[in-house]
Design a protein around this motif. Structure first.
Motif, PDB file in Angstrom:
ATOM      1  N   GLU A 117       0.753  -1.307   0.339  1.00 13.84           N
ATOM      2  CA  GLU A 117      -0.277  -0.172   0.411  1.00 13.84           C
ATOM      3  C   GLU A 117       1.021   1.261  -0.209  1.00 13.84           C
ATOM      4  O   GLU A 117       1.964   1.034   0.535  1.00 13.84           O
ATOM      5  CB  GLU A 117      -1.236  -0.102   1.056  1.00 13.84           C
ATOM      6  CG  GLU A 117      -1.982  -1.080   0.745  1.00 13.84           C
ATOM      7  CD  GLU A 117      -2.969  -0.794   2.269  1.00 13.84           C
ATOM      8  OE1 GLU A 117      -3.943  -0.235   1.824  1.00 13.84           O
ATOM      9  OE2 GLU A 117      -3.328  -1.555   3.514  1.00 13.84           O
ATOM     10  N   GLY A 118       0.217   2.445  -0.895  1.00 14.19           N
ATOM     11  CA  GLY A 118       1.253   3.171  -0.619  1.00 14.19           C
ATOM     12  C   GLY A 118       1.464   4.569   0.239  1.00 14.19           C
ATOM     13  O   GLY A 118       0.678   4.100   1.351  1.00 14.19           O
ATOM     14  N   LEU A 119       1.451   5.615  -0.303  1.00  7.86           N
ATOM     15  CA  LEU A 119       1.962   6.745   0.602  1.00  7.86           C
ATOM     16  C   LEU A 119       0.799   7.768   0.243  1.00  7.86           C
ATOM     17  O   LEU A 119       0.117   7.864  -0.535  1.00  7.86           O
ATOM     18  CB  LEU A 119       2.227   7.555   0.799  1.00  7.86           C
ATOM     19  CG  LEU A 119       4.289   6.348   0.803  1.00  7.86           C
ATOM     20  CD1 LEU A 119       5.796   7.433   0.675  1.00  7.86           C
ATOM     21  CD2 LEU A 119       4.162   6.066   2.244  1.00  7.86           C
ATOM     22  N   GLY A 120       0.400   8.691   1.200  1.00  9.80           N
ATOM     23  CA  GLY A 120      -0.630   9.461   0.990  1.00  9.80           C
ATOM     24  C   GLY A 120       0.247  10.732  -0.087  1.00  9.80           C
ATOM     25  O   GLY A 120       1.363  10.938  -0.173  1.00  9.80           O
ATOM     26  N   PRO A 121      -1.332  11.863  -0.722  1.00  8.47           N
ATOM     27  CA  PRO A 121      -0.574  12.833  -1.288  1.00  8.47           C
ATOM     28  C   PRO A 121       0.161  13.394  -0.580  1.00  8.47           C
ATOM     29  O   PRO A 121       0.316  13.827   0.655  1.00  8.47           O
ATOM     30  CB  PRO A 121      -1.161  13.305  -2.483  1.00  8.47           C
ATOM     31  CG  PRO A 121      -2.497  12.814  -0.921  1.00  8.47           C
ATOM     32  CD  PRO A 121      -1.996  11.814  -0.660  1.00  8.47           C
ATOM     33  N   TRP A 122       2.018  14.350  -1.015  1.00  5.73           N
ATOM     34  CA  TRP A 122       2.268  15.657  -0.466  1.00  5.73           C
ATOM     35  C   TRP A 122       1.554  17.222  -1.251  1.00  5.73           C
ATOM     36  O   TRP A 122       1.665  16.657  -2.599  1.00  5.73           O
ATOM     37  CB  TRP A 122       3.774  15.675  -0.709  1.00  5.73           C
ATOM     38  CG  TRP A 122       4.331  14.395  -0.474  1.00  5.73           C
ATOM     39  CD1 TRP A 122       3.717  13.229   1.407  1.00  5.73           C
ATOM     40  CD2 TRP A 122       5.927  14.028   0.392  1.00  5.73           C
ATOM     41  NE1 TRP A 122       4.997  13.362   2.474  1.00  5.73           N
ATOM     42  CE2 TRP A 122       5.818  13.495   1.210  1.00  5.73           C
ATOM     43  CE3 TRP A 122       7.167  14.847  -0.390  1.00  5.73           C
ATOM     44  CZ2 TRP A 122       7.733  12.856   1.428  1.00  5.73           C
ATOM     45  CZ3 TRP A 122       8.555  14.326  -0.115  1.00  5.73           C
ATOM     46  CH2 TRP A 122       8.098  13.490   0.899  1.00  5.73           C
ATOM     47  N   VAL A 123       0.652  17.495  -0.605  1.00  3.04           N
ATOM     48  CA  VAL A 123      -0.163  18.440  -1.186  1.00  3.04           C
ATOM     49  C   VAL A 123      -0.196  19.187  -0.608  1.00  3.04           C
ATOM     50  O   VAL A 123      -0.091  19.380   0.531  1.00  3.04           O
ATOM     51  CB  VAL A 123      -1.100  18.008  -2.304  1.00  3.04           C
ATOM     52  CG1 VAL A 123      -2.283  17.050  -1.477  1.00  3.04           C
ATOM     53  CG2 VAL A 123      -1.772  18.910  -2.845  1.00  3.04           C
ATOM     54  N   ASP A 124      -0.448  21.459  -0.437  1.00  2.03           N
ATOM     55  CA  ASP A 124      -0.958  22.349  -0.384  1.00  2.03           C
ATOM     56  C   ASP A 124      -1.550  22.578  -1.156  1.00  2.03           C
ATOM     57  O   ASP A 124      -1.830  22.933  -2.187  1.00  2.03           O
ATOM     58  CB  ASP A 124       0.035  22.611   0.939  1.00  2.03           C
ATOM     59  CG  ASP A 124       1.205  23.718   0.186  1.00  2.03           C
ATOM     60  OD1 ASP A 124       0.883  23.866  -1.134  1.00  2.03           O
ATOM     61  OD2 ASP A 124       2.225  23.722   0.404  1.00  2.03           O
ATOM     62  N   GLU A 125      -2.464  24.126  -0.515  1.00  2.00           N
ATOM     63  CA  GLU A 125      -3.094  24.261  -1.173  1.00  2.00           C
ATOM     64  C   GLU A 125      -2.752  25.520  -2.142  1.00  2.00           C
ATOM     65  O   GLU A 125      -3.900  26.504  -2.884  1.00  2.00           O
ATOM     66  CB  GLU A 125      -4.379  25.666   0.125  1.00  2.00           C
ATOM     67  CG  GLU A 125      -2.659  26.990   0.510  1.00  2.00           C
ATOM     68  CD  GLU A 125      -3.064  26.180   1.770  1.00  2.00           C
ATOM     69  OE1 GLU A 125      -2.085  26.552   2.923  1.00  2.00           O
ATOM     70  OE2 GLU A 125      -2.325  24.237   2.327  1.00  2.00           O
ATOM     71  N   HIS A 126      -1.534  25.709  -2.494  1.00  2.00           N
ATOM     72  CA  HIS A 126      -0.592  26.488  -2.429  1.00  2.00           C
ATOM     73  C   HIS A 126      -0.059  25.529  -4.410  1.00  2.00           C
ATOM     74  O   HIS A 126       0.316  26.363  -4.852  1.00  2.00           O
ATOM     75  CB  HIS A 126       0.573  27.004  -2.291  1.00  2.00           C
ATOM     76  CG  HIS A 126       0.096  27.896  -0.612  1.00  2.00           C
ATOM     77  ND1 HIS A 126      -0.728  28.444  -1.195  1.00  2.00           N
ATOM     78  CD2 HIS A 126       0.274  27.769  -0.083  1.00  2.00           C
ATOM     79  CE1 HIS A 126      -0.746  29.654  -0.092  1.00  2.00           C
ATOM     80  NE2 HIS A 126      -0.458  28.850   0.337  1.00  2.00           N
ATOM     81  N   SER A 127       0.043  24.134  -3.953  1.00  2.00           N
ATOM     82  CA  SER A 127       0.471  23.316  -5.035  1.00  2.00           C
ATOM     83  C   SER A 127      -0.289  23.818  -6.430  1.00  2.00           C
ATOM     84  O   SER A 127      -1.372  24.021  -7.088  1.00  2.00           O
ATOM     85  CB  SER A 127      -0.198  21.998  -4.780  1.00  2.00           C
ATOM     86  OG  SER A 127       0.471  21.865  -3.755  1.00  2.00           O
ATOM     87  N   GLU A 128       0.942  23.846  -7.767  1.00  2.05           N
ATOM     88  CA  GLU A 128       0.265  23.813  -8.886  1.00  2.05           C
ATOM     89  C   GLU A 128       0.924  22.788  -9.734  1.00  2.05           C
ATOM     90  O   GLU A 128       0.644  22.626 -10.889  1.00  2.05           O
ATOM     91  CB  GLU A 128       1.391  24.951  -9.454  1.00  2.05           C
ATOM     92  CG  GLU A 128       0.803  26.583  -8.652  1.00  2.05           C
ATOM     93  CD  GLU A 128       1.781  27.893  -9.431  1.00  2.05           C
ATOM     94  OE1 GLU A 128       2.321  27.479  -9.654  1.00  2.05           O
ATOM     95  OE2 GLU A 128       1.832  28.493  -8.292  1.00  2.05           O
TER      96      GLU A 128
END
Length: 270
Positions: A117-128
């Motif tokens: 099973e993989g990992l959760g996303p690395w993301v925030d409200e500024h991701s483009e």
């Protein structure tokens, strides 16, 4: 697209039943079943040249087919579940969370010994920009961080070539508005090689991630073989909704010289 891609829960259940009948039918009966599907405004050709029950479940779980009345199942924690039953009446569940592991599960069997099973996303409200791989290596799964097998993958070296020096961590990517995830949330795989993936695939819910992070304007697929293959299998609809760029894999198994690979990756910033 000739038909719809949004259906009520009742229509989804009817289509599931028709697919189960189609999979067991001869060619003449299949034509009759297809006509019933078309009367529901569902066209197999909108998605694949041909498809079966499991393909239909994957489309539901990946978000390519949506459920119009799913809000009726929303719980108090703002998390929705859509249950897809397979032939053994076992249920698989798609969870549409906020910034959690937005994974969806299909009906393929798990190999208990090699199921990863993989990992959760690395993301925030500024991701483009959203970079998508296939599934993290065993080293990355153990470290709970992306691209940690640095002797066999040049991802972080590429990132520093694009953005300058810094730590190999989530914060560095967030600073440069880069989000990171995978096409798959899980699969059967012996070892770390994509070529060893052998079923049990569960696509991540990338459409939901994009919906909840509207600042993302571009998807970059890390690899022209496996990662692109999984993206095409589960998320081909996204090509018409967002800019998608495919670059050579950051894996060192890719024989392209690093400097040539870096030049190719620079296109993601244009």
């Amino acid at each position: 697209m000739r038909g719809r891609k949004s259906f009520s829960m009742a229509e989804i259940e009817k289509l599931k039943q028709l697919f189960m009948e189609k999979d067991k039918a001869d060619s003449d009966e299949q034509m009759s079943i297809r006509r019933k599907m078309r009367r529901m405004n569902f066209y197999i050709s909108d998605f694949y040249h041909d498809m079966n029950y499991e393909d239909f479940i994957r489309l539901c779980n990946s978000g390519r087919i949506t459920i119009t009345d799913i809000d009726k199942k929303v719980k108090s924690n703002d998390e929705a579940e859509f249950l897809c039953n397979n032939d053994d009446n076992q249920s698989n569940e798609i969870r549409l969370g906020n910034n959690e592991n937005l994974c969806s599960k299909n009906a393929e069997p798990q190999d208990n010994e090699n199921f990863k099973e993989g990992l959760g996303p690395w993301v925030d409200e500024h991701s483009e920009i959203l970079i998508l791989g296939s599934l993290p290596s065993d080293v990355s799964l153990r470290e709970r961080a992306y691209y940690q097998n640095k002797s066999k993958n040049s991802f972080w070296k590429l990132m520093h070539g694009l953005f300058g020096e810094g730590p190999d961590c989530k914060g560095f990517l967030m600073k440069h508005h880069i989000a990171l995830w995978d096409c798959l949330s899980a699969a059967n795989r012996e070892g770390s090689l994509d070529s060893n993936i052998s079923g049990g695939e569960r696509p991540n819910n990338i459409p939901q991630l994009l919906e909840s992070h509207p600042s993302i304007r571009r998807i970059v697929i890390n690899g022209k073989s496996k990662a692109k293959g999984y993206f095409d299998r589960y998320f081909s609809d996204l090509y018409s909704h967002i800019d998608v760029i495919i670059v050579s894999s950051s894996s060192n198994a890719n024989s392209i010289e690093f400097e040539a690979k870096l030049e190719e990756w620079k296109i993601i910033l244009k």
